[in-house]
Scaffold this active site. Structure first.
Site, PDB file in Angstrom:
ATOM      1  N   ARG A 176       0.831  -1.204   0.000  1.00 21.84           N
ATOM      2  CA  ARG A 176       0.000   0.000   0.000  1.00 21.84           C
ATOM      3  C   ARG A 176       0.868   1.259   0.000  1.00 21.84           C
ATOM      4  O   ARG A 176       0.441   2.303  -0.454  1.00 21.84           O
ATOM      5  CB  ARG A 176      -0.895   0.034   1.249  1.00 21.84           C
ATOM      6  CG  ARG A 176      -1.997  -0.995   1.269  1.00 21.84           C
ATOM      7  CD  ARG A 176      -2.705  -0.991   2.618  1.00 21.84           C
ATOM      8  NE  ARG A 176      -3.252   0.294   2.987  1.00 21.84           N
ATOM      9  CZ  ARG A 176      -4.425   0.766   2.594  1.00 21.84           C
ATOM     10  NH1 ARG A 176      -5.187   0.051   1.818  1.00 21.84           N
ATOM     11  NH2 ARG A 176      -4.845   1.954   2.997  1.00 21.84           N
ATOM     12  N   ARG A 285      -0.225   6.961  15.539  1.00 20.99           N
ATOM     13  CA  ARG A 285      -0.128   8.253  14.849  1.00 20.99           C
ATOM     14  C   ARG A 285      -0.973   9.305  15.537  1.00 20.99           C
ATOM     15  O   ARG A 285      -1.876   8.979  16.316  1.00 20.99           O
ATOM     16  CB  ARG A 285      -0.505   8.133  13.375  1.00 20.99           C
ATOM     17  CG  ARG A 285      -1.815   7.439  13.104  1.00 20.99           C
ATOM     18  CD  ARG A 285      -1.986   7.154  11.597  1.00 20.99           C
ATOM     19  NE  ARG A 285      -3.127   6.286  11.368  1.00 20.99           N
ATOM     20  CZ  ARG A 285      -3.466   5.779  10.206  1.00 20.99           C
ATOM     21  NH1 ARG A 285      -2.775   6.049   9.128  1.00 20.99           N
ATOM     22  NH2 ARG A 285      -4.506   4.991  10.090  1.00 20.99           N
ATOM     23  N   GLU A 310      -3.993   7.938  17.865  1.00 21.36           N
ATOM     24  CA  GLU A 310      -4.639   6.687  17.453  1.00 21.36           C
ATOM     25  C   GLU A 310      -3.911   5.493  18.074  1.00 21.36           C
ATOM     26  O   GLU A 310      -2.704   5.344  17.918  1.00 21.36           O
ATOM     27  CB  GLU A 310      -4.594   6.615  15.923  1.00 21.36           C
ATOM     28  CG  GLU A 310      -5.215   5.365  15.346  1.00 21.36           C
ATOM     29  CD  GLU A 310      -5.235   5.397  13.819  1.00 21.36           C
ATOM     30  OE1 GLU A 310      -5.500   6.457  13.204  1.00 21.36           O
ATOM     31  OE2 GLU A 310      -4.955   4.335  13.233  1.00 21.36           O
ATOM     32  N   TYR A 358      -9.624  -5.144   3.006  1.00 20.26           N
ATOM     33  CA  TYR A 358      -8.933  -3.913   3.405  1.00 20.26           C
ATOM     34  C   TYR A 358      -9.067  -2.913   2.254  1.00 20.26           C
ATOM     35  O   TYR A 358      -8.171  -2.731   1.451  1.00 20.26           O
ATOM     36  CB  TYR A 358      -7.458  -4.267   3.666  1.00 20.26           C
ATOM     37  CG  TYR A 358      -6.595  -3.201   4.301  1.00 20.26           C
ATOM     38  CD1 TYR A 358      -7.066  -1.923   4.556  1.00 20.26           C
ATOM     39  CD2 TYR A 358      -5.290  -3.492   4.658  1.00 20.26           C
ATOM     40  CE1 TYR A 358      -6.248  -0.967   5.139  1.00 20.26           C
ATOM     41  CE2 TYR A 358      -4.462  -2.552   5.245  1.00 20.26           C
ATOM     42  CZ  TYR A 358      -4.952  -1.288   5.471  1.00 20.26           C
ATOM     43  OH  TYR A 358      -4.130  -0.340   6.034  1.00 20.26           O
ATOM     44  N   ASP A 360      -9.912   0.837   0.444  1.00 13.65           N
ATOM     45  CA  ASP A 360      -9.982   2.292   0.575  1.00 13.65           C
ATOM     46  C   ASP A 360     -11.365   2.735   0.103  1.00 13.65           C
ATOM     47  O   ASP A 360     -12.095   1.957  -0.522  1.00 13.65           O
ATOM     48  CB  ASP A 360      -8.889   2.945  -0.275  1.00 13.65           C
ATOM     49  CG  ASP A 360      -7.507   2.708   0.328  1.00 13.65           C
ATOM     50  OD1 ASP A 360      -7.405   2.719   1.562  1.00 13.65           O
ATOM     51  OD2 ASP A 360      -6.541   2.506  -0.439  1.00 13.65           O
TER      52      ASP A 360
HETATM   53  N1  UDP Z   1       3.311   1.325   7.796  1.00 10.19           N
HETATM   54  C1  UDP Z   1       4.493   1.381   8.509  1.00 10.19           C
HETATM   55  N2  UDP Z   1       4.976   2.599   8.917  1.00 10.19           N
HETATM   56  C2  UDP Z   1       4.315   3.746   8.652  1.00 10.19           C
HETATM   57  C3  UDP Z   1       3.110   3.697   7.924  1.00 10.19           C
HETATM   58  C4  UDP Z   1       2.625   2.462   7.520  1.00 10.19           C
HETATM   59  O1  UDP Z   1       5.092   0.359   8.796  1.00 10.19           O
HETATM   60  O2  UDP Z   1       4.808   4.834   9.053  1.00 10.19           O
HETATM   61  C5  UDP Z   1       2.823  -0.008   7.349  1.00 10.19           C
HETATM   62  C6  UDP Z   1       1.930  -0.684   8.397  1.00 10.19           C
HETATM   63  O3  UDP Z   1       2.156  -2.079   8.329  1.00 10.19           O
HETATM   64  C7  UDP Z   1       0.536  -0.349   7.899  1.00 10.19           C
HETATM   65  C8  UDP Z   1       0.733  -0.412   6.380  1.00 10.19           C
HETATM   66  O4  UDP Z   1       2.048   0.120   6.183  1.00 10.19           O
HETATM   67  O5  UDP Z   1      -0.418  -1.273   8.342  1.00 10.19           O
HETATM   68  C9  UDP Z   1      -0.276   0.365   5.558  1.00 10.19           C
HETATM   69  O6  UDP Z   1      -0.250   1.721   5.962  1.00 10.19           O
HETATM   70  P1  UDP Z   1      -1.411   2.748   5.596  1.00 10.19           P
HETATM   71  O7  UDP Z   1      -0.956   4.109   5.946  1.00 10.19           O
HETATM   72  O8  UDP Z   1      -1.866   2.483   4.200  1.00 10.19           O
HETATM   73  O9  UDP Z   1      -2.540   2.284   6.612  1.00 10.19           O
HETATM   74  P2  UDP Z   1      -4.002   2.897   6.921  1.00 10.19           P
HETATM   75  O10 UDP Z   1      -3.958   4.374   6.670  1.00 10.19           O
HETATM   76  O11 UDP Z   1      -4.954   2.134   6.052  1.00 10.19           O
HETATM   77  O12 UDP Z   1      -4.155   2.591   8.373  1.00 10.19           O
END
Ligand code: UDP
Length: 380
Positions: A176, A285, A310, A358, A360
């Site tokens: 992703r 985050r 979060e 999963y 979007d």
């Molecule tokens: N991820 C990570 N570090 C980051 C951001 C994302 O390791 O700083 C990895 C983590 O495994 C996460 C995946 O990338 O589940 C997908 O991130 P995304 O931001 O797409 O997740 P969402 O916004 O859907 O929670």
């Protein structure tokens, strides 16, 4: 004979899109029910009365798609603002740009490499790992960026997010994220991006405010299901295992907790989303919502801001399901429920929860557009 009634359970992206299409294109009455007190599912956002900041109640949602059909569809109801998602991440006390790009790599290794130097530098690191066919998230990440960057930016965050070893997670999750050896620090590669001017709720109001749509909020499917007749059509966007009273067992989900704060400062972190890569920071985050609307200049300049941290957690009864846990056990369970669903004449499943995917937002909307094309003759 009375015409079949159409019920849509859930007013998120899939349910609201489909309700709109059935109501407007087939000129048919649709009843949309939602157990929550608001529309929009997890995309719901509202203007905070004190600060005017548009807050995403269930965490940051950024609309991004490269599917023109989906972009054209939502553009009937809202305009996207010019927000671009530039995420930062803190690792070991230093803030870097995310997704990993040339700026991140140069800062992390304290170098000043050009794109081609960076590629060669990382290729050497990747080769040291000897991974030919990445079989899980960890191997996939290492084969893209090498061990050092993986440990600094991916391992800790992923462990917190999924409470599982990255070796036990599928590689698609990490795909992703883009990875670049340029200075482009856009979180997404998509052609169309932004936040609806006026917020997400405007989009859902546009979809659902139609004379053919009867919207019932604060209504549980369980409480009305006995009034639904055998020939009526039910489009269910809640969790598929819940529909069948968990008869084969429960599908696993990840859920989230949000800790909100209103702060008397103009700008807390300088961006909408700050990730925390280190495992010992308990949250994944921090969202600072005012940044999502650069067009609201007065709100941006005001001396108040709203943040929320979060925290990821295992889903328990009563929690909100967010992310499906894609492992063999859950896929096998899902297949059993989907097999059972095939035997139902007029019941269909859709959306992130109904199909345990999963997704979007754009993929949920696309799924609804396709579902409509496939079934419109039989609903008419
Ligand atoms: N991820 C990570 N570090 C980051 C951001 C994302 O390791 O700083 C990895 C983590 O495994 C996460 C995946 O990338 O589940 C997908 O991130 P995304 O931001 O797409 O997740 P969402 O916004 O859907 O929670």
């Amino acid at each position: 004979m009375l015409p079949q009634k159409i019920y849509i359970i859930g007013s998120g992206c899939f349910g609201s899109t489909l309700a709109h299409l059935i109501a407007s294109k087939l000129n048919r009455q649709v009843t949309v029910i939602d157990k929550r007190s608001h529309i929009g599912g997890n995309c719901y956002s509202y203007d905070d009365a004190d600060t005017g900041i548009n807050c995403h109640m269930y965490g940051s949602h950024i609309f991004h798609t490269s599917i023109k059909e989906v972009y054209d569809f939502i553009s009937q109801f809202v305009t996207l603002n010019h927000y671009r998602h530039f995420v930062m991440t803190r690792s070991n006390g230093t803030v870097y740009s995310m997704p990993i790009n040339l700026r991140t790599v140069n800062k992390f290794f304290n170098k000043d490499m050009t794109p081609s130097e960076c590629k060669a530098f990382l290729e050497e690191k990747i080769a040291q790992s000897h991974i030919d066919n990445p079989a899980n998230l960890e191997e996939q990440a290492i084969s893209l960026i090498g061990k050092d960057l993986y440990k600094a930016f991916i391992r800790g965050y992923t462990k917190k997010q999924w409470q599982r070893d990255p070796k036990e997670l599928p590689s698609f999750i990490i795909k992703r994220l883009p990875f670049r050896t340029t200075y482009n620090c856009d979180y997404f590669n998509d052609t169309y991006q932004g936040i609806p001017v006026g917020g997400y709720t405007k989009l859902f109001e546009g979809l659902l405010n139609h004379p053919n749509i009867d919207l019932k909020l604060n209504t549980n499917y369980q409480d009305i299901k006995d009034t639904i007749k055998e020939d009526d059509i039910v489009i269910y966007t809640g969790p598929i295992d819940e529909y069948f009273d968990f008869c084969f067992g429960k599908l696993e989900w990840r859920s989230l907790d949000f800790k909100w704060e209103v702060l008397n400062e103009q700008d807390h972190q300088g961006c909408a989303c700050m990730n925390e890569a280190d495992e010992d920071v308990p949250y994944t985050r921090t969202h600072e919502f005012k940044h999502y609307h650069p067009e609201r200049k007065e709100v941006l300049e005001s001396n108040k801001t709203i943040i929320c941290r979060e925290y990821s957690k295992e889903y328990k009864d009563g929690d909100t399901p967010y992310y499906p846990v894609n492992n063999d056990r859950n896929q096998e369970l899902l297949a059993k429920y989907q097999e059972k669903a095939k035997n139902l004449k007029n019941v269909f499943f859709g959306g992130r929860l109904g199909t345990y995917q999963y997704f979007d937002m754009d993929k949920s909307i696309l799924q609804a557009l396709r579902f409509f094309d496939e079934h419109k003759e039989s609903f008419n």
